[in-house]
Design an enzyme around this catalytic site. Structure first.
Site, PDB file in Angstrom:
ATOM      1  N   GLU A   1       0.843  -1.204   0.000  1.00 15.32           N
ATOM      2  CA  GLU A   1       0.000   0.000   0.000  1.00 15.32           C
ATOM      3  C   GLU A   1       0.871   1.244   0.000  1.00 15.32           C
ATOM      4  O   GLU A   1       1.954   1.251   0.609  1.00 15.32           O
ATOM      5  CB  GLU A   1      -0.863   0.029   1.266  1.00 15.32           C
ATOM      6  CG  GLU A   1      -1.819  -1.127   1.386  1.00 15.32           C
ATOM      7  CD  GLU A   1      -2.733  -0.944   2.584  1.00 15.32           C
ATOM      8  OE1 GLU A   1      -3.751  -0.269   2.442  1.00 15.32           O
ATOM      9  OE2 GLU A   1      -2.404  -1.472   3.660  1.00 15.32           O
TER      10      GLU A   1
ATOM     11  N   HIS B   1      -6.097 -11.405   5.391  1.00 18.96           N
ATOM     12  CA  HIS B   1      -6.032 -11.319   3.927  1.00 18.96           C
ATOM     13  C   HIS B   1      -4.928 -12.202   3.329  1.00 18.96           C
ATOM     14  O   HIS B   1      -5.160 -12.949   2.381  1.00 18.96           O
ATOM     15  CB  HIS B   1      -5.792  -9.879   3.479  1.00 18.96           C
ATOM     16  CG  HIS B   1      -6.778  -8.897   4.027  1.00 18.96           C
ATOM     17  ND1 HIS B   1      -8.111  -9.183   4.190  1.00 18.96           N
ATOM     18  CD2 HIS B   1      -6.622  -7.611   4.445  1.00 18.96           C
ATOM     19  CE1 HIS B   1      -8.738  -8.112   4.681  1.00 18.96           C
ATOM     20  NE2 HIS B   1      -7.855  -7.158   4.851  1.00 18.96           N
TER      21      HIS B   1
END
Ligand code: BG6
Length: 487
Positions: free
Chosen positions: A213, A237
């Protein structure tokens, strides 16, 4: 997808960030598409800081509208979407207020969905309050992550919720499972004959899964500082993606067949020996740096973060799976905030040919490689070697490109939209079952514990880079490197 199944969707945390950015926009898209939501379906937002329905709709117009239909808003659809929304003012600290909710929704047709877009400390009190007014019947409950802080606290929540709702009523969201490319990975693996025979230790050298990210912790410094990347991204995740990449072909796509296979992978993860942690796990924390030309501050100076914080904003791990298919194949997992790019991808590096009559380049590992990019753009690339034009036999890397938006121009669906429709329609396959969640916590706990007691701080990395150098060194020990380090 046409549906006539009516529903009452109750959104706790109706004025929260998640409702604003994800849940209400996803419901709007399903509404706008037509035919996905039953005409009679209603949305009841629950919040405390708004006086009434008019006030809530004002909030929705101001805060949710900017997040919908970025390519132009259909005002007629927006107006009819607002007609679906009702409001109930409840103080979640006062169970007696739930009578108001019961009175508002009892008698409405169809299934009731309770979406708990609240902090986990409210999950159990909300469930008790729902049960106290009989609303746990004919209903489904959606729990957002983080579901607990460790195995013990997650079990405590699951036990308490499980006393009120049966497991098949509980939808634990991991929004990565709703992403279109993750679905496509299942289609690629189990709908084609090409890949599955090669999808094993004999032909696969290593696998990388990255969720990088560019964003920092935004307004969530306080939450994040008590959480860290391992809990926020790896336990859920990344391990979910890993289990989908590594699972055996399920008997069918029904929810328990898929989840049974994922569970087998999670249970086969090689336990991490605390003495080896330095070799198989890297944790980092970002310092000040530059992202796309903009200076960004250090993690430790973000609002809500303790100045001497040792919380990790980056994790890289080497994971092994102890079964016949994957024994000895390293899976490298990585995630971090404030990295050089926003990208989520799975890289399957195949082994080199056993003998090359065509020169040394054919003996390079990774010459055959499948790169499944989940975001920002969804593509699958299959890398091969081909002869360079001209004299002699010189090999060069080329790739077959599957850009899904070129094949399927319409019908793309955001993860939350797919998952919310699944809840309304009672499809559990893309939700995390309790035993999966426990297996994931059990596997990450030794790392959490070791980091908690170790007096070594996380390794620093400058914002805008790919994380600490130790993450590259870990792969170098296995004769490989992260995809962006190639060439
Ligand atoms: C969330 C994490 O689950 O996933 C966030 O709590 C993270 O910290 C987010 O930013 C990433 O999701 P996506 O879909 O934007 O990659």
């Amino acid at each position: 997808m046409q549906t006539d199944s009516s529903f009452t969707f109750v959104l706790f945390g109706g004025t929260g960030d998640l409702s604003m950015r994800k849940i209400l926009p996803a419901l709007f898209e399903a509404h706008r598409a037509g035919g996905m939501l039953a005409e009679s379906g209603k949305i009841f937002a629950v919040a405390r800081h708004v006086a009434d329905r008019a006030g809530y709709l004002e909030w929705v117009n101001e805060h949710v509208k900017p997040h919908v239909s970025k390519n132009g808003l259909d005002e007629t659809a927006w107006a009819s979407f607002l007609d679906r929304i009702e409001f109930v003012k409840i103080d979640l600290g006062k169970p007696e207020d739930f009578v108001l909710l019961r009175d508002a929704i009892s008698g409405l047709p169809g299934i009731r969905v309770f979406y708990l877009a609240t902090g986990p400390s409210l999950f159990v009190p909300i469930c008790h309050a729902l049960a106290s007014v009989g609303l746990n019947e004919n209903s489904r409950i959606v729990l957002e992550k983080p579901l607990g802080y460790d195995l013990k606290s997650s079990n405590a929540i699951n036990d308490a919720v499980g006393e009120i709702f049966a497991e098949e009523q509980i939808y634990r969201i991991d929004h990565y499972l709703g992403k279109e490319p993750v679905q496509n990975l299942l289609a690629l693996r189990f709908g084609n004959v090409l890949f599955e025979p090669l999808w094993r230790r004999e032909w696969v050298e290593s696998i990388q899964i990255t969720i990088a990210e560019e964003l920092g912790v935004e307004a969530r410094g306080d939450f994040y500082d008590n959480t860290g990347a391992l809990r926020d991204m790896v336990q859920n995740h990344l391990l979910q993606l890993l289990s989908i990449v590594a699972m055996e072909p399920p008997h069918s796509m029904d929810s328990d067949s898929v989840r049974d296979e994922k569970l087998r992978v999670l249970r086969a993860l090689k336990p991490i020996d605390p003495r080896d942690i330095g070799k198989v796990a890297v944790r980092g924390q970002y310092h000040a740096g530059v992202i796309r030309g903009h200076a960004v501050p250090a993690y430790a100076t973000e609002p809500g973060v303790k100045p001497d914080s040792t919380t990790e904003t980056f994790v890289a791990l080497k994971v092994e799976i102890e079964n016949w298919r994957w024994a000895g194949v390293p899976f490298f997992l990585r995630t971090g905030k404030r990295l050089a790019d926003r990208v989520a991808e799975i890289v399957v590096n195949f082994r080199a040919v056993p003998h090359s009559a065509l020169g040394a380049s054919a003996l390079r590992g990774g010459a055959n490689r499948l790169v499944i990019r989940l975001q920002p753009n969804e593509t699958i690339r299959l890398y091969c070697l081909a002869k360079q034009p001209g004299e002699g036999m010189n090999l060069a890397s080329v790739h077959l490109d599957l850009a899904f938006d070129r094949f399927f121009r319409e019908g793309q669906m955001e993860a939350y939209q797919r998952l919310l429709l699944d809840v309304i329609n009672g499809r559990l396959a893309l939700f995390v079952r309790r035993d999966e969640q426990e297996a994931a916590w059990r596997w990450v706990e030794p790392i959490l514990n070791e980091w908690a007691v170790s007096n070594k701080p996380p390794k620093p990395y400058a914002a805008g880079t790919w994380g600490p150098a130790a993450a590259s060194a870990m792969l170098a020990q296995h004769g490989t490197c992260w995809l962006e380090e190639e060439n």
